[in-house]
Scaffold this motif. Structure first.
Motif, PDB file in Angstrom:
ATOM      1  N   ARG B  80       0.796  -1.231   0.000  1.00 33.51           N
ATOM      2  CA  ARG B  80       0.000   0.000   0.000  1.00 33.51           C
ATOM      3  C   ARG B  80       0.827   1.279   0.000  1.00 33.51           C
ATOM      4  O   ARG B  80       0.664   2.113  -0.889  1.00 33.51           O
ATOM      5  CB  ARG B  80      -0.963  -0.013   1.171  1.00 33.51           C
ATOM      6  N   MET B  84       1.057   3.932  -3.260  1.00 27.37           N
ATOM      7  CA  MET B  84       0.563   5.302  -3.120  1.00 27.37           C
ATOM      8  C   MET B  84       1.670   6.305  -3.407  1.00 27.37           C
ATOM      9  O   MET B  84       1.457   7.330  -4.069  1.00 27.37           O
ATOM     10  CB  MET B  84      -0.021   5.501  -1.716  1.00 27.37           C
ATOM     11  N   LEU B 180      -3.199  10.672 -10.698  1.00 29.95           N
ATOM     12  CA  LEU B 180      -3.281  10.696  -9.242  1.00 29.95           C
ATOM     13  C   LEU B 180      -4.225   9.613  -8.720  1.00 29.95           C
ATOM     14  O   LEU B 180      -4.139   9.206  -7.568  1.00 29.95           O
ATOM     15  CB  LEU B 180      -3.751  12.084  -8.782  1.00 29.95           C
ATOM     16  N   HIS B 181      -5.087   9.111  -9.604  1.00 33.85           N
ATOM     17  CA  HIS B 181      -5.979   8.035  -9.164  1.00 33.85           C
ATOM     18  C   HIS B 181      -5.225   6.772  -8.793  1.00 33.85           C
ATOM     19  O   HIS B 181      -5.793   5.876  -8.171  1.00 33.85           O
ATOM     20  CB  HIS B 181      -7.001   7.723 -10.261  1.00 33.85           C
ATOM     21  N   VAL B 183      -3.052   6.691  -6.621  1.00 32.22           N
ATOM     22  CA  VAL B 183      -2.991   6.729  -5.161  1.00 32.22           C
ATOM     23  C   VAL B 183      -4.239   6.079  -4.572  1.00 32.22           C
ATOM     24  O   VAL B 183      -4.165   5.292  -3.620  1.00 32.22           O
ATOM     25  CB  VAL B 183      -2.850   8.188  -4.669  1.00 32.22           C
ATOM     26  N   ALA B 184      -5.385   6.403  -5.184  1.00 31.80           N
ATOM     27  CA  ALA B 184      -6.623   5.790  -4.700  1.00 31.80           C
ATOM     28  C   ALA B 184      -6.585   4.277  -4.899  1.00 31.80           C
ATOM     29  O   ALA B 184      -7.033   3.511  -4.040  1.00 31.80           O
ATOM     30  CB  ALA B 184      -7.810   6.403  -5.436  1.00 31.80           C
ATOM     31  N   ALA B 187      -4.589   2.745  -2.249  1.00 35.95           N
ATOM     32  CA  ALA B 187      -5.260   2.677  -0.952  1.00 35.95           C
ATOM     33  C   ALA B 187      -6.088   1.412  -0.818  1.00 35.95           C
ATOM     34  O   ALA B 187      -6.354   0.939   0.288  1.00 35.95           O
ATOM     35  CB  ALA B 187      -6.141   3.909  -0.763  1.00 35.95           C
ATOM     36  N   LEU B 188      -6.493   0.833  -1.966  1.00 32.25           N
ATOM     37  CA  LEU B 188      -7.319  -0.366  -1.912  1.00 32.25           C
ATOM     38  C   LEU B 188      -6.519  -1.623  -1.610  1.00 32.25           C
ATOM     39  O   LEU B 188      -7.093  -2.667  -1.318  1.00 32.25           O
ATOM     40  CB  LEU B 188      -8.018  -0.569  -3.264  1.00 32.25           C
ATOM     41  N   ARG B 190      -5.159  -3.683   0.496  1.00 31.16           N
ATOM     42  CA  ARG B 190      -5.024  -4.110   1.888  1.00 31.16           C
ATOM     43  C   ARG B 190      -4.096  -5.303   1.936  1.00 31.16           C
ATOM     44  O   ARG B 190      -4.293  -6.280   1.213  1.00 31.16           O
ATOM     45  CB  ARG B 190      -6.409  -4.536   2.380  1.00 31.16           C
TER      46      ARG B 190
END
Lengths: 300, 427
Positions: B80, B84, B180-181, B183-184, B187-188, B190
């Motif tokens: 993660r 990011m 920049l997406h 980064v999103a 974040a997923l 896990r």
């Protein structure tokens, strides 16, 4: 444009009526002799010719009819005015030939030349003389404040004598090259020109014209320049960045929330386990007591 | 020795697949559609094609070269934070590029910065995906990689539209926001709750054993040659079409047509690779040869229909060779050395990706059109496929016994424990 076959068929006993247009061009200097490949076209009655240099021109119109050739009236016109001399008329069999010779020196001789054959109805053949057209891009050139850009004007197969740039303020054309930040750079080849504008301002945007000057006329092209400020793309940029930040925050918060719920359920399990242990302990203590006593008795 | 718990093969894993889908779209889709920007850069900086091609090739090379770094960092810190960070770097690179005043500026910002950002995103995501899937790993990877094809299809006209409204500076700014997406997506990721899987034999030992492995080295050379020619059309096709007097928007659509057939080629090739018996190397050679031929035919085609047909052929064959290139590797080096092998392979083949586009641009500058560039690219592909002939088991009728897991053989001094020795084909 076809030679009105329907109308002629209704009119003449013999349906065969052809209007031929023959165009002979000599693209040489005025002093030298003429003689170049003729261009034939049997169907169209209009022909476009692109010319950039002074030339001797020889136009021929050929008219075939089954009627009486002597009854046909032959005239030549330039644009709308009648031409008096310099044309010949001859006949061979059932075909009437007319030839018009002249020289194109400057833009006054450019235009539309037409030959007319008048029987009952008038048949017409037209030769359009034009200067080469400049090919332009239809989409505007986009640039930003403070940036520099280059506007290019190019002619496909022609070589103008001179290039000039104009910009428009409203409807007035103002020559360019006077201002500080605009430089005319003539390209490496004679068939292109470039206008470089540095330190763009918002007012520099608008319509620009490049003029190509030939001996026989002028040609121009329009280029649109759009100058944007940085705020224009910045607004969507900030909007998307904000959306990404929200998305990341949402994902991380969601995960923390589910982890907290897991912890609560885990804690619940631990609680049960400790309860079980405690109940075991209480049993253990009762069992330990006799041992303790035993130890004490052993110790003594 | 701690026994690894079974990966879930589902559940949150599908979210990871989704994240990997978007990541491959944002990394490779952007890279592939960069051909649209290529024309703008040539005009804006007045530079020659060769020098502008370095931008994309540096980006590709840094992404491939830095992949091992990305995987190493993600094993230490978890996928993660690495992904990011990679997303932020990639977006930052594009942002800085929108302010560029020279070509060197673009080399550093897009090539180096965005490239390293991309390196930090893709490899850790694939590793994370493998943690979540074992039985359905290839399906998951395949689904994730379809993002590449779909995004190349969508991004080429989209970038062209951006260019017509915002010019290249504004478009780079917006592509930065798009990147920049990543980064999103990061974040997923896990991290799965599994016990540590100890690496067998340590990376250094694996590395030296790989470097002495003849077939692996030949395969690396073959893939490097293939890589040299592979990216040329995505970079230079738009410019080549504009040389043939195509308008920019139809040219961008041709690129997306190639991208669709690339997608179809991937799926068909994946299915074919499983369905057809025998080593996958033969299929790989077939696709590589066909790709080389279609590349070499590009300059010959003048009519729009011929160009469209060639674009479809190139897209299909180049997409077909991509998944096979990945699946030949376990057959060659064995599953225990796969990650090390993959990292090393990507590092070396990045040389091809680095040198290919500028060479093609240089040929264009020297000869005046893209004929020589495309023919040379096709030649590289054909020579790479020729080397594939020298791989072991190419002419055999069945595939080697490789993908069974290696059990550790333990021998105590006085008690001999004999365990079944399976598939020990390498020294």
């Amino acid at each position: 444009m076809r030679a009105l076959p329907g109308l002629l068929a209704a009119r003449a006993p013999t349906p065969r009526l052809l209007l031929l247009l023959q165009c002979l061009l000599a693209t040489a200097r005025p002093s030298s002799a003429d003689g170049s490949a003729p261009e034939h076209s049997s169907m169209p009655v209009e022909k476009n010719i692109t010319l950039e240099r002074p030339s001797n021109v020889n136009l021929t119109c050929q008219f075939t009819t089954s009627g009486d050739l002597n009854a046909v009236n032959v005239t030549w016109k330039k644009d709308s005015e009648q031409l008096e001399n310099n044309y010949l008329v001859s006949a061979t069999g059932s075909t009437l030939y007319t030839q018009y010779r002249f020289t194109i020196i400057n833009s006054k001789q450019m235009g539309s030349y037409s030959c007319f054959f008048r029987e009952e109805k008038e048949q017409r053949g037209t030769f359009n003389f034009k200067v080469p057209e400049l090919h332009g891009k239809n989409k505007p050139l986009i640039s930003y404040v403070g940036d520099s850009t280059v506007l290019t004007c190019k002619c496909q197969n022609c070589f103008p004598l001179n290039w000039t740039w104009y910009s428009t303020n409203g409807s007035v054309k103002v020559p360019v090259g006077v201002q500080m930040n605009k430089y005319v750079i003539n390209g490496t080849y004679a068939n292109e020109t470039k206008l470089k504008i540095t330190q763009l301002l918002e007012e520099d945007g608008g319509s620009y014209w490049c003029h190509a000057l030939f001996q026989v006329g002028e040609s121009e092209e329009h280029i649109e320049l759009v100058v944007l400020s940085y705020l224009v793309p910045l607004k969507p940029f900030l909007a998307i960045v904000a959306e990404v930040v929200l998305l990341v925050a949402a994902i991380l918060l969601c995960e923390k929330y589910t982890q907290k719920e897991k912890k609560h359920s885990d804690e619940g399990k631990e609680f049960e386990q400790t309860e079980q242990l405690k109940s075991d302990d209480s049993n253990g203590i009762e069992n330990n007591v006799p041992r303790h006593r035993k130890n004490e008795s052993l110790g003594q | 020795m701690a026994r690894r718990t079974e990966p879930p093969d589902g559940g949150w894993g599908w979210v990871v697949v989704l994240s990997a889908f978007f990541q491959s779209a944002l990394v490779f889709g952007v890279l592939r559609s960069f051909g649209v920007f290529f024309v703008e850069f040539v005009a804006a900086f007045g530079e020659q094609a060769a020098r502008v091609s370095w931008i994309a090739s540096i980006g590709i090379a840094v992404q491939q070269f830095g992949s091992p770094v990305g995987s190493a960092l993600s094993t230490k810190f978890g996928p993660r934070p690495v992904v990011m960070t990679g997303g932020i770097l990639a977006a930052l690179g594009m942002l800085l590029a929108s302010f560029a005043t020279s070509l060197t500026h673009l080399y550093l910002s897009i090539g180096l910065l965005s490239g390293s950002g991309w390196a930090l995103t893709f490899a850790p995501t694939l590793a994370c995906l493998s943690c979540y899937f074992s039985r359905r790993r290839s399906l998951a990877t395949g689904l994730a990689l379809t993002g590449v094809g779909l995004s190349s299809f969508a991004f080429a006209p989209f970038f062209q539209w951006l260019l017509s409204h915002y010019a290249w500076r504004g478009s780079l700014l917006l592509v930065s926001a798009l990147s920049l997406h990543l980064v999103a997506c990061g974040a997923l990721l896990r991290p799965p709750s599994l016990a540590e899987d100890p690496a067998v034999g340590g990376p250094r030992a694996q590395l030296t054993s790989l470097l002495h492995h003849g077939p692996f080295l030949r395969y690396t050379v073959a893939l490097t040659l293939i890589n040299t020619g592979y990216f040329i059309p995505y970079l230079h096709l738009v410019a080549h079409l504009q040389d043939l007097d195509w308008d920019p928007l139809p040219a961008a659509f041709l690129l997306s047509v190639a991208a669709i057939s690339d997608l179809v080629g991937r799926v068909v090739s994946g299915w074919l690779g499983d369905a057809v018996p025998g080593p996958v190397t033969r299929l790989l050679m077939l696709w590589t040869t066909l790709t080389g031929v279609s590349l070499a035919l590009f300059p010959v085609a003048r009519a729009p229909t011929a160009l469209v047909a060639l674009a479809v052929a190139y897209g299909f064959t180049s997409g077909a060779l991509a998944p096979l290139a990945f699946s030949v590797l376990p057959e060659l080096v064995g599953t225990k050395r796969i990650y090390c092998g993959l990292g090393l392979l990507q590092m070396i083949e990045s040389i091809g990706g680095l040198l290919g586009p500028p060479l093609s641009g240089y040929l264009r500058d020297v000869t005046g059109n893209y004929t020589a560039s495309f023919v040379v690219a096709g030649a590289f592909l054909l020579s790479g496929s020729g080397i594939l002939l020298t791989l072991p088991d190419f002419f055999s009728c069945f595939s080697t016994t490789t993908s069974r897991p290696q059990d550790l053989v333990t021998e105590a001094p006085d008690i001999k424990v004999s365990l079944p020795k399976e598939g020990l084909e390498e020294d």
